[in-house]
Scaffold this motif. Structure first.
Motif, PDB file in Angstrom:
ATOM      1  N   CYS A 172      -6.486   7.885   3.414  1.00 43.87           N
ATOM      2  CA  CYS A 172      -6.804   8.764   2.277  1.00 43.87           C
ATOM      3  C   CYS A 172      -5.952  10.019   2.366  1.00 43.87           C
ATOM      4  N   ASP A 173      -5.392  10.427   1.220  1.00 43.13           N
ATOM      5  CA  ASP A 173      -4.626  11.678   1.209  1.00 43.13           C
ATOM      6  C   ASP A 173      -5.605  12.870   1.188  1.00 43.13           C
ATOM      7  N   GLY A 174      -5.071  14.080   1.191  1.00 48.42           N
ATOM      8  CA  GLY A 174      -5.902  15.282   1.286  1.00 48.42           C
ATOM      9  C   GLY A 174      -6.836  15.466   0.096  1.00 48.42           C
ATOM     10  N   ASP A 175      -6.573  14.764  -1.015  1.00 43.93           N
ATOM     11  CA  ASP A 175      -7.428  14.897  -2.205  1.00 43.93           C
ATOM     12  C   ASP A 175      -8.423  13.747  -2.331  1.00 43.93           C
ATOM     13  N   GLY A 176      -8.514  12.922  -1.307  1.00 46.20           N
ATOM     14  CA  GLY A 176      -9.505  11.835  -1.328  1.00 46.20           C
ATOM     15  C   GLY A 176      -9.035  10.573  -2.028  1.00 46.20           C
ATOM     16  N   PHE A 177      -7.748  10.520  -2.366  1.00 42.48           N
ATOM     17  CA  PHE A 177      -7.201   9.294  -2.970  1.00 42.48           C
ATOM     18  C   PHE A 177      -6.669   8.381  -1.860  1.00 42.48           C
ATOM     19  N   ILE A 178      -6.860   7.083  -2.083  1.00 41.06           N
ATOM     20  CA  ILE A 178      -6.337   6.100  -1.134  1.00 41.06           C
ATOM     21  C   ILE A 178      -4.815   6.049  -1.290  1.00 41.06           C
ATOM     22  N   THR A 179      -4.106   6.118  -0.175  1.00 39.28           N
ATOM     23  CA  THR A 179      -2.654   5.902  -0.277  1.00 39.28           C
ATOM     24  C   THR A 179      -2.384   4.394  -0.136  1.00 39.28           C
ATOM     25  N   GLU A 180      -2.654   3.863   1.058  1.00 39.55           N
ATOM     26  CA  GLU A 180      -2.462   2.423   1.293  1.00 39.55           C
ATOM     27  C   GLU A 180      -3.118   2.061   2.616  1.00 39.55           C
ATOM     28  N   GLY A 181      -3.037   0.784   2.982  1.00 42.10           N
ATOM     29  CA  GLY A 181      -3.559   0.351   4.272  1.00 42.10           C
ATOM     30  C   GLY A 181      -2.546   0.643   5.373  1.00 42.10           C
TER      31      GLY A 181
END
Ligand code: PDD
Length: 288
Positions: A172-181
């Motif tokens: 998860c990036d700093g804003d709570g969005f998933i980047t990838e596995g």
């Protein structure tokens, strides 16, 4: 059956294959890699993988120590010697051996190593039940689009997944969005049946399987969006799956202990999995 590795132009007994202690890949993670699926004697998406290898190398100003055509031939020779029909071809290129010093060597000689590892075919149990993922913070650098061998955050993430009984960790990036596995791209399907995956910027790897899935979705008329999605949106999604070259489309049925949908792999994930399987079966044979 003897197993061979390719090391800088030589096919060597895998048990004795080695590089020098001052290889910059070993000391600085100064190198890149690719993983190509050898599926029932067929190389899946070889062209796009080699394109991405060349791109990663160009971004780091490392040269391929032989031509692309020669690399392709060497890879086939390695496959021929190993006699595996289904496995993973691993290709690694580093900036080579030089006395330890951060700056580029004045006269670099890049190193090329390749291995082939046999794998079993996709476990039907995963297609029936799906897998669990856990989320972790994304601790990586700002150029995740380059497929470098610097994988420590991925290693720590995958270990955290394994220790909590999960198959994969989603970062998860700093804003709570998933980047990838840690070794896969992340996907959801919304209640409206829209396939969603993060745009391929510099914060994720532009997966070759990801690209193929987008093309398949387009061909069969599945609407898709390349946009960010949060952990919460993923937990509430109808379907969730992950993709990579080793396990193509893998349904996810649990995120951080939250059951996804009805807890079973979704119909779209299963359809994309089967379509990808057919695509693999139609890939060109590695050896004539
Ligand atoms: N990993 N994202 C990351 C961080 C990856 O390491 C991978 C692949 C992917 C999927 O890319 P592709 O579809 O091209 O395999 C996405 C490979 C399999 C590995 O490190 O073993």
């Amino acid at each position: 059956m003897p197993r061979f590795a390719y090391v800088n132009g030589r096919y060597i007994d895998h048990r004795r294959a080695s590089v020098h202690v001052e290889d910059r890949g070993y000391q600085f993670a100064d190198g890149v890699y690719e993983v190509i699926h050898l599926f029932r004697g067929r190389l899946v998406d070889e062209g796009p993988h080699l394109d991405r290898l060349e791109r990663s190398l160009a971004e780091l100003r490392i040269s391929l120590p032989l031509s692309r055509a020669a690399l392709s031939l060497a890879m086939r020779e390695l496959i021929r010697r190993n006699r595996y029909s289904t496995g993973l071809v691993y290709i690694q290129v580093t900036r080579g051996v030089a006395p330890r010093d951060h700056k580029f060597p004045a006269d670099p000689h890049s190193s090329l190593v390749m291995t082939v590892r046999p794998i079993s075919e996709f476990p039907s149990e995963i297609l029936e039940n799906g897998v669990r993922v856990v989320t972790v913070d994304d601790l990586r650098w700002a150029r995740c689009d380059i497929k470098t061998v610097a994988l420590l955050p991925n290693v720590l993430g995958k270990q955290a997944a394994v220790e909590s009984g999960a198959y994969e960790a989603w970062m998860c990036d700093g804003d709570g969005f998933i980047t990838e596995g840690t070794s896969s791209n992340a996907w959801i399907v919304t209640a409206e049946g829209v396939l969603v995956t993060r745009p391929a910027g510099i914060d994720i790897l532009r997966g070759i399987t990801r690209q193929a899935i987008l093309e398949h979705a387009d061909e069969i008329g599945i609407p898709f969006e390349e946009r960010k999605f949060s952990r919460e949106e993923a937990c509430a999604a109808c379907e969730v799956f992950l993709s990579n070259s080793s396990h193509f489309v893998t349904p996810v049925t649990n995120i951080d202990g939250v059951v996804v949908g009805n807890g079973r792999p979704g119909s779209l994930s299963t359809a994309l999995h089967n379509r990808y399987l057919a695509f693999m079966c139609a890939s060109p044979r590695a050896l004539s």
